[in-house]
Design an enzyme around this catalytic site. Sequence first.
Site, PDB file in Angstrom:
ATOM      1  CD  GLU A   1      -3.314  -6.350   3.637  1.00 10.17           C
ATOM      2  OE1 GLU A   1      -3.323  -7.202   2.634  1.00 10.17           O
ATOM      3  OE2 GLU A   1      -2.660  -5.243   3.700  1.00 10.17           O
TER       4      GLU A   1
ATOM      5  CD  GLU B   1      -2.831  -1.171   2.022  1.00  8.91           C
ATOM      6  OE1 GLU B   1      -2.370  -1.707   3.366  1.00  8.91           O
ATOM      7  OE2 GLU B   1      -4.278  -0.918   2.045  1.00  8.91           O
TER       8      GLU B   1
HETATM    9  N1  3HC Z   1       4.660  -7.452  11.655  1.00 11.16           N
HETATM   10  C1  3HC Z   1       5.511  -7.747  12.950  1.00 11.16           C
HETATM   11  N2  3HC Z   1       6.274  -8.906  12.786  1.00 11.16           N
HETATM   12  C2  3HC Z   1       6.556  -9.452  11.547  1.00 11.16           C
HETATM   13  C3  3HC Z   1       5.821  -9.039  10.527  1.00 11.16           C
HETATM   14  C4  3HC Z   1       4.835  -7.956  10.543  1.00 11.16           C
HETATM   15  N3  3HC Z   1       4.157  -7.704   9.527  1.00 11.16           N
HETATM   16  N4  3HC Z   1       6.066  -9.999   9.578  1.00 11.16           N
HETATM   17  C5  3HC Z   1       7.002 -10.838  10.043  1.00 11.16           C
HETATM   18  N5  3HC Z   1       7.387 -10.429  11.379  1.00 11.16           N
HETATM   19  C6  3HC Z   1       8.346 -10.971  12.199  1.00 11.16           C
HETATM   20  C7  3HC Z   1       8.094 -12.397  12.618  1.00 11.16           C
HETATM   21  O1  3HC Z   1       7.271 -12.517  13.706  1.00 11.16           O
HETATM   22  C8  3HC Z   1       9.618 -12.833  12.921  1.00 11.16           C
HETATM   23  O2  3HC Z   1       9.700 -12.492  14.107  1.00 11.16           O
HETATM   24  P1  3HC Z   1      10.498 -13.695  15.229  1.00 11.16           P
HETATM   25  O3  3HC Z   1      11.810 -13.634  14.358  1.00 11.16           O
HETATM   26  O4  3HC Z   1      10.795 -12.899  16.412  1.00 11.16           O
HETATM   27  O5  3HC Z   1       9.785 -14.802  15.303  1.00 11.16           O
HETATM   28  C9  3HC Z   1      10.240 -12.057  11.972  1.00 11.16           C
HETATM   29  O6  3HC Z   1       9.513 -11.042  11.635  1.00 11.16           O
HETATM   30  C10 3HC Z   1      10.807 -12.715  10.728  1.00 11.16           C
HETATM   31  O7  3HC Z   1       9.512 -13.353  10.093  1.00 11.16           O
HETATM   32  P2  3HC Z   1       9.729 -14.828   9.470  1.00 11.16           P
HETATM   33  O8  3HC Z   1      10.131 -15.884  10.464  1.00 11.16           O
HETATM   34  O9  3HC Z   1       8.157 -15.012   9.055  1.00 11.16           O
HETATM   35  O10 3HC Z   1      10.567 -14.645   8.379  1.00 11.16           O
HETATM   36  P3  3HC Z   1      10.304 -15.190   6.734  1.00 11.16           P
HETATM   37  O11 3HC Z   1      11.534 -14.799   6.045  1.00 11.16           O
HETATM   38  O12 3HC Z   1      10.049 -16.882   6.697  1.00 11.16           O
HETATM   39  O13 3HC Z   1       9.296 -14.546   6.195  1.00 11.16           O
HETATM   40  C11 3HC Z   1       7.681 -12.641   5.530  1.00 11.16           C
HETATM   41  C12 3HC Z   1       9.169 -13.170   5.796  1.00 11.16           C
HETATM   42  C13 3HC Z   1       7.285 -13.296   4.302  1.00 11.16           C
HETATM   43  C14 3HC Z   1       7.568 -11.226   5.479  1.00 11.16           C
HETATM   44  C15 3HC Z   1       6.736 -13.225   6.675  1.00 11.16           C
HETATM   45  O14 3HC Z   1       7.108 -13.072   8.136  1.00 11.16           O
HETATM   46  C16 3HC Z   1       5.364 -12.716   6.397  1.00 11.16           C
HETATM   47  O15 3HC Z   1       4.479 -13.147   5.827  1.00 11.16           O
HETATM   48  N6  3HC Z   1       4.797 -11.880   7.207  1.00 11.16           N
HETATM   49  C17 3HC Z   1       3.503 -11.242   7.453  1.00 11.16           C
HETATM   50  C18 3HC Z   1       3.233 -10.282   6.023  1.00 11.16           C
HETATM   51  C19 3HC Z   1       1.721  -9.734   6.170  1.00 11.16           C
HETATM   52  O16 3HC Z   1       0.822 -10.620   6.689  1.00 11.16           O
HETATM   53  N7  3HC Z   1       1.468  -8.647   6.014  1.00 11.16           N
HETATM   54  C20 3HC Z   1       0.106  -7.776   6.091  1.00 11.16           C
HETATM   55  C21 3HC Z   1       0.169  -7.258   7.335  1.00 11.16           C
HETATM   56  S1  3HC Z   1      -1.352  -6.694   7.609  1.00 11.16           S
HETATM   57  C22 3HC Z   1      -1.209  -4.965   7.060  1.00 11.16           C
HETATM   58  O17 3HC Z   1      -0.479  -4.806   6.458  1.00 11.16           O
HETATM   59  C23 3HC Z   1      -2.400  -4.293   7.233  1.00 11.16           C
HETATM   60  C24 3HC Z   1      -2.463  -3.097   6.182  1.00 11.16           C
HETATM   61  O18 3HC Z   1      -3.234  -3.345   5.227  1.00 11.16           O
HETATM   62  C25 3HC Z   1      -3.067  -1.722   6.997  1.00 11.16           C
END
Ligand code: 3HC
Length: 704
Positions: free
Chosen positions: A127, A107
């Site tokens: 999301e 976004e």
């Molecule tokens: N917020 C906070 N922490 C996050 C995060 C996020 N969005 N995404 C990842 N993390 C943290 C994980 O909890 C993890 O923490 P830890 O080491 O303490 O356990 C660390 O970052 C590393 O994450 P992964 O172990 O998952 O690392 P990978 O390399 O395997 O994957 C990733 C990376 C693809 C970015 C995966 O973490 C992921 O899919 N994250 C979520 C992405 C997501 O869903 N984003 C949308 C959020 S909702 C949003 O944006 C609302 C908006 O529309 C307003």
Amino acid sequence: MAGQTPVSYRREGDIAFIEIDNPPVNALSAAVRQGLAQAVVRLADDPDARIAVLSCAGRTFIAGADISEFGKPSVPPSLPDVIAAIEASEKPVVAALHGTVLGGGLEVALGAHYRVAVPGTRMGLPEVTLGLLPGAGGTQRLPRAVGTEAAIDLITSGRQIDAGEARRLGLIDAVAEGTDSRAAGEAEARRLLNQGAGPRRLGEAEAPAADAAMVEEWRRKVMKSARGQVAPMRALDTIVEGLAMPFAGGVAHERRAFMDLMQTPERAALIHAFFAERRAAQQGDLTGVSPRKLDRVGIIGGGTMGQGIATAALTAGLDVTLVERDQPSADKAAAGIAKMLEGAVKRGKLAPDTRDGMLSQAFRAAAAYDALAEVDLVIEAVFEDLDVKREVFRTLDSICRSGAVLATNTSYLDVNLIAQATLRPQDVIGLHFFSPANVMRLLEIVVADCTAPDVVATAFALAKRMGKIGVRSGVCDGFIGNRMLLAYRTAADHMVLDGASPYDVDQAIVGFGFPMGPYQVGDLAGLDIGYATRQRKAATRDPRERVPVFADRLVEAGRLGRKTGRGYYIYDDQSPQGRPDPEIAEMLDGIRRELGITPRSFTPEEIQSRYMAAMVNEGAQILDEGIAARASDIDVVLLHGYGFPRWKGGPMHWADAQGLDRITANIARFAQEDPYFWQISPLLARLAAEGGKLADVNTGKDMK
Ligand code: 3HC
Ligand code: NAI
């Protein structure tokens, strides 16, 4: 980092570089939002800056909103406001993308005026997989970039796309060469300066059309795939309704829907699942413990599991030596593995050259155990028979190099007894893969009494390398998952004895959200497996235990499930997925008469509540015994090994959300009929009485 903020601003010539550095994934925390807002002001005030490049340090561009802030009071500035400020900038902003550009991250990129990505970048609005919808303009800017239908597809599925597809859809302007996103952004900025290009705002673009028939078609699709989840349909409606409004109205409408979804149990469950999966790997007692060397893997037994495990190990880049009983069996296993890899090639997941390299250089199938002398880790996957397995481990003890990890893939057997067959029980561990092992992400890591910490660390390292989620379990019959399965399967069998049909049970359980009911699963796995287990346990069975006589009768009549075309269901060309069989009802009536049971009916709610109560009660007992260290670990096992609906978070999360007192009251009611089966877990009873939660229990066997 510049000063206190994770966002830095630096100008070189007439280009301003705004960089976010907020490890690990540059999530949009309050500090990042504040830093971005300040950087936009600075850009406007900087007389020498004519254009800006927005990029991120580290392994990825912004991976989204900071999920750990959800459910807490919001701290200004809000993300929509920050994005609006970026978009309003009079000086063009180029988003330079790499890694995974997700959710709020995409976004932000859509709020920038131009977008360029390096190869390998992945983008998406995931999301809905968290029970939400894009809440910072995504539902309104994405359709203006890629068209309504593509936006509906991406937003309601949450799927990620690569840079090539993003370019074709018009989501980004260019795929740059190389890996340096900042440099790619700089090159794009120079090109734009040369062209004299100004800002180009999606928020000012005309809303694309939303053809009614197309929307209706998607509504049907989403209704089917969402299976009761609210977020995907709400996202679809929000896109379409917003596009009928002026842009600002659409964004405000979206924000209200986002805030509504923030309050749903679905959102809480999905975010619980996200963090539970990551927490499973955290093992406090392994802090500072290094895993052992892990390059060469040996596998014993090349049946269903051995082949799947070998395929997963090869795909993870490990060297694999498989040992079978004789050369023809070894050759058969090798052919099975080649077929699985071919499947990966066909699905575009594996390059043919890589596959050829794996099979010719990293794989061999042998009939002699000597081939395992130098491997780092052995996974035994022979028949489920304690004597056979102990014999295998005795042989391994005499052949494998010192320090090699010796693992068993047993489903139920006592890993301590297997370890004791060797003179090195500290090197022995259970690695319980799930079938098909090259697909299923769950790996139960079964830690026996003598297992050394660095062996446990090696198991977690293996899980990570294979892209699996390792969950630690103690030793007991069936470990976490199969032990719970036995409990809720038994509750289902009792209902069938008492009058429910297997079809009623399956339907109610599918209605709860599982992909299949227990009798459909039984037919798929083969009914002979459960039969063999019951036969084995018959001699030691408590006389108060109710026996599912019908299950034995089915097997004795040669109805083994799908593989024989008949089990609880009939499978043929007419109904490849199975159809009910009237003979089953007759057989059940006969058995109930024999046992003097007056059949009664069960509502879907009653079926669900008994099934779930049995699952939760056994989970609580597993927690109390320290077999699992945390309730969330149990949730991960059920989510990834047994089809528990993710949007309900797992049985322990679900139980906490229902209220434990409701569940214990149900169990007390069921116990009036069958006090032997419905023995309440003392932990569950105590928590219910105290108003506590399973989520707060930590048996102290791990961890942080
Ligand atoms: N917020 C906070 N922490 C996050 C995060 C996020 N969005 N995404 C990842 N993390 C943290 C994980 O909890 C993890 O923490 P830890 O080491 O303490 O356990 C660390 O970052 C590393 O994450 P992964 O172990 O998952 O690392 P990978 O390399 O395997 O994957 C990733 C990376 C693809 C970015 C995966 O973490 C992921 O899919 N994250 C979520 C992405 C997501 O869903 N984003 C949308 C959020 S909702 C949003 O944006 C609302 C908006 O529309 C307003
Ligand atoms: P399988 O019967 O398909 O394969 C077993 C293989 O082991 C056969 O190919 C056999 O030739 C070989 N074998 C037997 N003794 C051997 C020996 N001494 N040396 C070398 N090879 C030998 O069985 P499956 O389903 O692969 O199960 C294997 C193990 O995995 C069992 O312990 C089972 O409980 C466990 N498991 C099975 C799951 C499943 O869904 N099938 C899931 C998780 C674990």
